[in-house]
Motif scaffolding. Structure first.
Motif, PDB file in Angstrom:
ATOM      1  N   SER A  61     -17.718   1.568   0.906  1.00 64.80           N
ATOM      2  CA  SER A  61     -17.115   1.029   2.114  1.00 64.80           C
ATOM      3  C   SER A  61     -15.780   1.732   2.302  1.00 64.80           C
ATOM      4  CB  SER A  61     -16.916  -0.479   1.954  1.00 64.80           C
ATOM      5  OG  SER A  61     -16.247  -0.982   3.086  1.00 64.80           O
ATOM      6  N   SER A  62     -15.547   2.284   3.486  1.00 66.18           N
ATOM      7  CA  SER A  62     -14.318   3.043   3.706  1.00 66.18           C
ATOM      8  C   SER A  62     -13.910   2.930   5.159  1.00 66.18           C
ATOM      9  CB  SER A  62     -14.570   4.511   3.333  1.00 66.18           C
ATOM     10  OG  SER A  62     -13.374   5.248   3.395  1.00 66.18           O
ATOM     11  N   THR A  97     -10.788   4.354   6.361  1.00 69.05           N
ATOM     12  CA  THR A  97     -10.070   5.562   6.789  1.00 69.05           C
ATOM     13  C   THR A  97     -10.415   6.803   5.948  1.00 69.05           C
ATOM     14  OG1 THR A  97      -8.139   4.964   5.427  1.00 69.05           O
ATOM     15  CG2 THR A  97      -8.114   4.231   7.715  1.00 69.05           C
ATOM     16  N   THR A 145     -11.928   6.090   0.318  1.00 69.33           N
ATOM     17  CA  THR A 145     -12.992   5.673  -0.611  1.00 69.33           C
ATOM     18  C   THR A 145     -14.218   6.579  -0.443  1.00 69.33           C
ATOM     19  OG1 THR A 145     -12.095   3.456  -0.314  1.00 69.33           O
ATOM     20  CG2 THR A 145     -14.172   3.633  -1.522  1.00 69.33           C
ATOM     21  N   TRP A 178     -12.501  -0.486  -0.676  1.00 72.11           N
ATOM     22  CA  TRP A 178     -11.055  -0.349  -0.497  1.00 72.11           C
ATOM     23  C   TRP A 178     -10.474  -1.740  -0.668  1.00 72.11           C
ATOM     24  CZ3 TRP A 178      -8.682  -2.689   3.830  1.00 72.11           C
ATOM     25  CH2 TRP A 178      -9.525  -3.076   4.860  1.00 72.11           C
ATOM     26  N   VAL A 179      -9.250  -1.790  -1.207  1.00 68.80           N
ATOM     27  CA  VAL A 179      -8.636  -3.088  -1.488  1.00 68.80           C
ATOM     28  C   VAL A 179      -8.016  -3.641  -0.216  1.00 68.80           C
ATOM     29  CG1 VAL A 179      -6.773  -4.250  -2.748  1.00 68.80           C
ATOM     30  CG2 VAL A 179      -8.299  -2.642  -3.933  1.00 68.80           C
ATOM     31  N   GLY A 239      -5.679  -7.712  -1.791  1.00 70.75           N
ATOM     32  CA  GLY A 239      -5.860  -8.026  -3.210  1.00 70.75           C
ATOM     33  C   GLY A 239      -7.296  -8.132  -3.670  1.00 70.75           C
ATOM     34  N   THR A 266     -10.233   2.344  -3.960  1.00 65.41           N
ATOM     35  CA  THR A 266      -8.919   2.904  -3.663  1.00 65.41           C
ATOM     36  C   THR A 266      -8.012   1.790  -3.146  1.00 65.41           C
ATOM     37  OG1 THR A 266      -9.395   3.503  -1.349  1.00 65.41           O
ATOM     38  CG2 THR A 266      -9.961   5.131  -3.034  1.00 65.41           C
ATOM     39  N   GLY A 303      -3.478   0.915  -2.116  1.00 70.61           N
ATOM     40  CA  GLY A 303      -2.148   1.458  -1.893  1.00 70.61           C
ATOM     41  C   GLY A 303      -1.254   1.331  -3.112  1.00 70.61           C
ATOM     42  N   ALA A 304      -1.498   0.318  -3.939  1.00 66.60           N
ATOM     43  CA  ALA A 304      -0.634   0.032  -5.083  1.00 66.60           C
ATOM     44  C   ALA A 304      -0.821   1.063  -6.196  1.00 66.60           C
ATOM     45  CB  ALA A 304      -0.955  -1.365  -5.620  1.00 66.60           C
ATOM     46  N   HIS A 347      -1.391  -5.694 -10.111  1.00 63.78           N
ATOM     47  CA  HIS A 347      -2.135  -5.900  -8.860  1.00 63.78           C
ATOM     48  C   HIS A 347      -3.470  -5.143  -8.919  1.00 63.78           C
ATOM     49  CE1 HIS A 347      -2.731  -6.555  -4.559  1.00 63.78           C
ATOM     50  NE2 HIS A 347      -2.864  -5.260  -4.367  1.00 63.78           N
ATOM     51  N   GLY A 398      -4.836   5.343  -2.497  1.00 66.48           N
ATOM     52  CA  GLY A 398      -5.304   5.937  -1.251  1.00 66.48           C
ATOM     53  C   GLY A 398      -4.264   5.676  -0.179  1.00 66.48           C
ATOM     54  N   LYS A 399      -4.049   6.682   0.667  1.00 65.06           N
ATOM     55  CA  LYS A 399      -3.016   6.560   1.706  1.00 65.06           C
ATOM     56  C   LYS A 399      -3.265   5.323   2.570  1.00 65.06           C
ATOM     57  CE  LYS A 399      -4.736  10.672   3.074  1.00 65.06           C
ATOM     58  NZ  LYS A 399      -6.065  10.488   2.455  1.00 65.06           N
ATOM     59  N   VAL A 400      -2.191   4.632   2.891  1.00 67.38           N
ATOM     60  CA  VAL A 400      -2.312   3.424   3.713  1.00 67.38           C
ATOM     61  C   VAL A 400      -2.106   3.828   5.167  1.00 67.38           C
ATOM     62  CG1 VAL A 400      -1.484   1.072   4.069  1.00 67.38           C
ATOM     63  CG2 VAL A 400      -1.350   2.089   1.780  1.00 67.38           C
ATOM     64  N   VAL A 405      -1.116   0.367  10.033  1.00 61.18           N
ATOM     65  CA  VAL A 405      -1.151  -0.910   9.308  1.00 61.18           C
ATOM     66  C   VAL A 405       0.207  -1.180   8.654  1.00 61.18           C
ATOM     67  CG1 VAL A 405      -2.220  -2.130   7.356  1.00 61.18           C
ATOM     68  CG2 VAL A 405      -3.643  -0.826   8.945  1.00 61.18           C
TER      69      VAL A 405
END
Ligand code: FMN
Length: 170
Positions: A8-9, A11, A14, A50-51, A54, A77, A79-80, A86, A115-117, A121
């Motif tokens: 599942s991605s 952007t 992932t 993708w997270v 959380g 993937t 952002g943290a 986390h 992974g880039k946020v 967002v």
């Protein structure tokens, strides 16, 4: 050995890891979750998420909730920082979606990387919840680092992790 990679991605982060994973799995079918086949009949099912707040995102979660009697490995993937508490909680959350004993799955493990946020967002979160997500120097540094991922080293580690999973299956 027949293997399946489902991801599942939103952007593309992932998806990039899913493609790296698929390169090292034998007889591999690679599918976005929206058009993924059911997990039955594969010797290894790799699911990528993708997270989102959380947890694994809703589409990957729904797919994982339907997996039974399979050997499963996860990737994702976020952002943290991948070694943060986390990230560890996200990983545990993902594995808990497939590991209940009555489901009969064997869970090999999870590979997570940054992974880039999506900048839209980030901007929206700043507007809506600057008290919850203040732009501290730490957060700025983390987002700047995330913006460089996934990179070639992340894809190499993903290939290495999944090669080792396949070796464990013999
Ligand atoms: C709505 C939303 C919520 C997010 N929540 C989290 C989060 O709770 N923790 C985190 O580390 N990253 C979070 N992220 C960052 C994404 O997990 C990260 O950018 C991921 O690599 C996106 O993957 P994709 O390109 O495959 O869609 C969030 C991103 C979005 C858009």
């Amino acid at each position: 050995m027949k293997t399946l990679v489902v991801y599942s991605s939103r952007t593309g982060n992932t998806r990039a890891i899913a493609e790296a994973v698929a390169e090292v799995l034998p007889d591999c079918a690679l599918h976005p979750v929206e058009s993924a086949p059911s997990p039955e009949g594969y010797d290894l099912v790799a699911v990528g998420y993708w997270v989102d707040k959380g947890k694994p995102d809703a589409r990957a979660t729904a797919y994982l909730e339907g997996v039974r009697g399979a050997t499963v490995a996860l990737f994702g993937t976020l952002g943290a920082w991948p070694d943060s508490d986390h990230a560890k909680e996200c990983m545990a959350c993902g594995e808990s979606l497939v590991s209940a004993p009555e489901r009969g799955n064997t869970v090999l493990g999870t590979y997570l990387c940054q992974g880039k946020v999506d900048p839209k967002v980030v901007a929206m979160m700043q507007r809506m919840a600057s008290d919850v997500h203040p732009m501290t120097p730490e957060r700025k540094a983390r987002l700047e680092e995330a913006a460089k991922h996934p990179d070639e080293e992340d894809r190499r580690k993903a290939r290495e992790t999944f090669r080792a999973f396949v070796e464990r299956l013999g």
